[in-house]
Design a protein around this motif. Structure first.
Motif, PDB file in Angstrom:
ATOM      1  N   ALA A 279       3.724  -0.148 -11.504  1.00 25.42           N
ATOM      2  CA  ALA A 279       4.479  -0.099 -12.507  1.00 25.42           C
ATOM      3  C   ALA A 279       4.489   1.082 -13.309  1.00 25.42           C
ATOM      4  O   ALA A 279       5.155   1.514 -14.231  1.00 25.42           O
ATOM      5  CB  ALA A 279       4.542  -1.203 -13.551  1.00 25.42           C
ATOM      6  N   GLY A 280       3.645   1.824 -13.144  1.00 22.22           N
ATOM      7  CA  GLY A 280       3.157   3.346 -13.665  1.00 22.22           C
ATOM      8  C   GLY A 280       2.605   2.994 -15.287  1.00 22.22           C
ATOM      9  O   GLY A 280       2.516   3.819 -15.963  1.00 22.22           O
ATOM     10  N   LYS A 281       2.092   1.867 -15.359  1.00 24.45           N
ATOM     11  CA  LYS A 281       1.261   1.702 -16.458  1.00 24.45           C
ATOM     12  C   LYS A 281       0.005   2.400 -16.743  1.00 24.45           C
ATOM     13  O   LYS A 281      -0.555   2.475 -17.884  1.00 24.45           O
ATOM     14  CB  LYS A 281       1.374   0.196 -16.797  1.00 24.45           C
ATOM     15  CG  LYS A 281       2.469  -0.725 -17.048  1.00 24.45           C
ATOM     16  CD  LYS A 281       3.186   0.034 -18.270  1.00 24.45           C
ATOM     17  CE  LYS A 281       4.720  -0.933 -18.302  1.00 24.45           C
ATOM     18  NZ  LYS A 281       5.429  -0.671 -19.494  1.00 24.45           N
TER      19      LYS A 281
ATOM     20  N   ASN B 256      -9.234  13.117 -13.059  1.00 26.87           N
ATOM     21  CA  ASN B 256     -10.366  12.092 -12.824  1.00 26.87           C
ATOM     22  C   ASN B 256     -10.433  11.171 -14.010  1.00 26.87           C
ATOM     23  O   ASN B 256     -11.752  10.445 -13.857  1.00 26.87           O
ATOM     24  CB  ASN B 256     -11.659  12.687 -12.443  1.00 26.87           C
ATOM     25  CG  ASN B 256     -11.447  13.344 -11.126  1.00 26.87           C
ATOM     26  OD1 ASN B 256     -10.641  12.918 -10.164  1.00 26.87           O
ATOM     27  ND2 ASN B 256     -11.977  14.570 -10.795  1.00 26.87           N
ATOM     28  N   GLU B 257      -9.531  10.906 -14.852  1.00 27.41           N
ATOM     29  CA  GLU B 257      -9.762   9.886 -15.872  1.00 27.41           C
ATOM     30  C   GLU B 257      -8.535   8.840 -15.889  1.00 27.41           C
ATOM     31  O   GLU B 257      -7.334   9.220 -15.634  1.00 27.41           O
ATOM     32  CB  GLU B 257      -9.849  10.669 -17.424  1.00 27.41           C
ATOM     33  CG  GLU B 257     -10.703  11.523 -17.660  1.00 27.41           C
ATOM     34  CD  GLU B 257     -12.375  10.764 -17.869  1.00 27.41           C
ATOM     35  OE1 GLU B 257     -12.175   9.674 -18.226  1.00 27.41           O
ATOM     36  OE2 GLU B 257     -13.260  11.292 -17.463  1.00 27.41           O
ATOM     37  N   THR B 258      -9.013   7.618 -16.021  1.00 28.50           N
ATOM     38  CA  THR B 258      -8.075   6.526 -16.015  1.00 28.50           C
ATOM     39  C   THR B 258      -7.272   6.385 -17.514  1.00 28.50           C
ATOM     40  O   THR B 258      -8.016   6.552 -18.561  1.00 28.50           O
ATOM     41  CB  THR B 258      -8.598   5.134 -16.006  1.00 28.50           C
ATOM     42  OG1 THR B 258      -9.249   5.437 -14.733  1.00 28.50           O
ATOM     43  CG2 THR B 258      -7.432   4.117 -15.858  1.00 28.50           C
ATOM     44  N   LEU B 259      -6.026   6.790 -17.473  1.00 28.45           N
ATOM     45  CA  LEU B 259      -5.361   6.609 -18.527  1.00 28.45           C
ATOM     46  C   LEU B 259      -4.248   5.565 -18.855  1.00 28.45           C
ATOM     47  O   LEU B 259      -3.511   5.154 -17.959  1.00 28.45           O
ATOM     48  CB  LEU B 259      -4.558   8.034 -18.978  1.00 28.45           C
ATOM     49  CG  LEU B 259      -5.392   9.097 -18.880  1.00 28.45           C
ATOM     50  CD1 LEU B 259      -4.458  10.280 -18.980  1.00 28.45           C
ATOM     51  CD2 LEU B 259      -6.115   9.273 -20.311  1.00 28.45           C
ATOM     52  N   ALA B 260      -4.371   4.557 -19.714  1.00 24.70           N
ATOM     53  CA  ALA B 260      -3.288   3.693 -19.815  1.00 24.70           C
ATOM     54  C   ALA B 260      -2.104   4.055 -20.706  1.00 24.70           C
ATOM     55  O   ALA B 260      -2.356   4.834 -21.803  1.00 24.70           O
ATOM     56  CB  ALA B 260      -4.028   2.337 -20.590  1.00 24.70           C
ATOM     57  N   LYS B 261      -0.774   4.186 -20.177  1.00 18.13           N
ATOM     58  CA  LYS B 261       0.466   4.498 -21.117  1.00 18.13           C
ATOM     59  C   LYS B 261       0.638   3.499 -21.999  1.00 18.13           C
ATOM     60  O   LYS B 261       0.472   2.441 -22.047  1.00 18.13           O
ATOM     61  CB  LYS B 261       1.517   4.697 -19.961  1.00 18.13           C
ATOM     62  CG  LYS B 261       1.231   5.877 -19.082  1.00 18.13           C
ATOM     63  CD  LYS B 261       2.562   6.209 -18.499  1.00 18.13           C
ATOM     64  CE  LYS B 261       2.471   7.648 -17.654  1.00 18.13           C
ATOM     65  NZ  LYS B 261       3.533   7.761 -16.998  1.00 18.13           N
TER      66      LYS B 261
ATOM     67  N   ILE C 228       0.967  -1.437  -0.233  1.00 21.79           N
ATOM     68  CA  ILE C 228       0.055  -0.015   0.096  1.00 21.79           C
ATOM     69  C   ILE C 228       0.939   1.409   0.103  1.00 21.79           C
ATOM     70  O   ILE C 228       0.408   2.333  -0.778  1.00 21.79           O
ATOM     71  CB  ILE C 228      -0.934  -0.038   1.171  1.00 21.79           C
ATOM     72  CG1 ILE C 228      -2.004  -1.218   1.165  1.00 21.79           C
ATOM     73  CG2 ILE C 228      -1.492   1.402   1.240  1.00 21.79           C
ATOM     74  CD1 ILE C 228      -2.811  -0.936  -0.084  1.00 21.79           C
ATOM     75  N   ASP C 229       1.863   1.116   0.847  1.00 27.53           N
ATOM     76  CA  ASP C 229       2.878   2.469   0.675  1.00 27.53           C
ATOM     77  C   ASP C 229       3.489   2.578  -0.491  1.00 27.53           C
ATOM     78  O   ASP C 229       3.474   3.991  -1.112  1.00 27.53           O
ATOM     79  CB  ASP C 229       3.815   1.972   1.650  1.00 27.53           C
ATOM     80  CG  ASP C 229       3.479   2.088   3.339  1.00 27.53           C
ATOM     81  OD1 ASP C 229       2.312   2.686   3.490  1.00 27.53           O
ATOM     82  OD2 ASP C 229       4.321   1.253   3.935  1.00 27.53           O
ATOM     83  N   ALA C 230       3.750   1.769  -1.200  1.00 33.73           N
ATOM     84  CA  ALA C 230       4.657   1.752  -2.755  1.00 33.73           C
ATOM     85  C   ALA C 230       3.322   2.352  -3.706  1.00 33.73           C
ATOM     86  O   ALA C 230       3.568   3.244  -4.506  1.00 33.73           O
ATOM     87  CB  ALA C 230       5.067   0.658  -3.297  1.00 33.73           C
ATOM     88  N   LEU C 231       2.140   1.683  -3.424  1.00 35.54           N
ATOM     89  CA  LEU C 231       0.966   2.155  -4.281  1.00 35.54           C
ATOM     90  C   LEU C 231       0.568   3.714  -4.146  1.00 35.54           C
ATOM     91  O   LEU C 231       0.141   4.442  -5.041  1.00 35.54           O
ATOM     92  CB  LEU C 231      -0.499   1.439  -4.227  1.00 35.54           C
ATOM     93  CG  LEU C 231      -0.235  -0.060  -4.656  1.00 35.54           C
ATOM     94  CD1 LEU C 231      -1.249  -1.023  -4.264  1.00 35.54           C
ATOM     95  CD2 LEU C 231      -0.045  -0.031  -6.306  1.00 35.54           C
ATOM     96  N   GLN C 232       0.682   4.216  -2.923  1.00 35.85           N
ATOM     97  CA  GLN C 232       0.117   5.486  -2.273  1.00 35.85           C
ATOM     98  C   GLN C 232       1.183   6.509  -2.821  1.00 35.85           C
ATOM     99  O   GLN C 232       0.925   7.781  -3.037  1.00 35.85           O
ATOM    100  CB  GLN C 232       0.143   5.527  -0.896  1.00 35.85           C
ATOM    101  CG  GLN C 232      -1.391   5.194  -0.649  1.00 35.85           C
ATOM    102  CD  GLN C 232      -1.792   5.582   0.529  1.00 35.85           C
ATOM    103  OE1 GLN C 232      -1.235   4.995   1.888  1.00 35.85           O
ATOM    104  NE2 GLN C 232      -2.824   6.214   0.825  1.00 35.85           N
TER     105      GLN C 232
END
Length: 70
Positions: A57-59, A65-70, A7-11
């Protein structure tokens, strides 16, 4: 049992735990429907875990407020 990614890494990627839950659930549904995983060799067998790995992974990012896939 330790969950990966933590959770720490994700935050560091998504500041709000609520937003993280919504983002990962939305992406998990996309993975289930489209089977389009953006990372190689995921550790998790479940789609929510795979979605969290993609976020870590930053993908997957959240912008305006929009989900973007890299």
């Amino acid at each position: 049992m330790m969950l990966e990614p933590s959770i720490d890494a994700l935050q560091t990627k998504v500041k709000s735990k609520y937003t993280l839950v919504i983002l990962s659930a939305k992406r998990a549904r996309q993975i289930k429907e489209l089977n389009n995983l953006m990372i190689d060799h995921p550790k998790s067998q479940k789609n929510v875990g795979r979605a969290l790995e993609e976020i870590n992974a930053g993908k997957i990012v959240l912008e305006n407020n929009e989900t973007l896939a890299k």
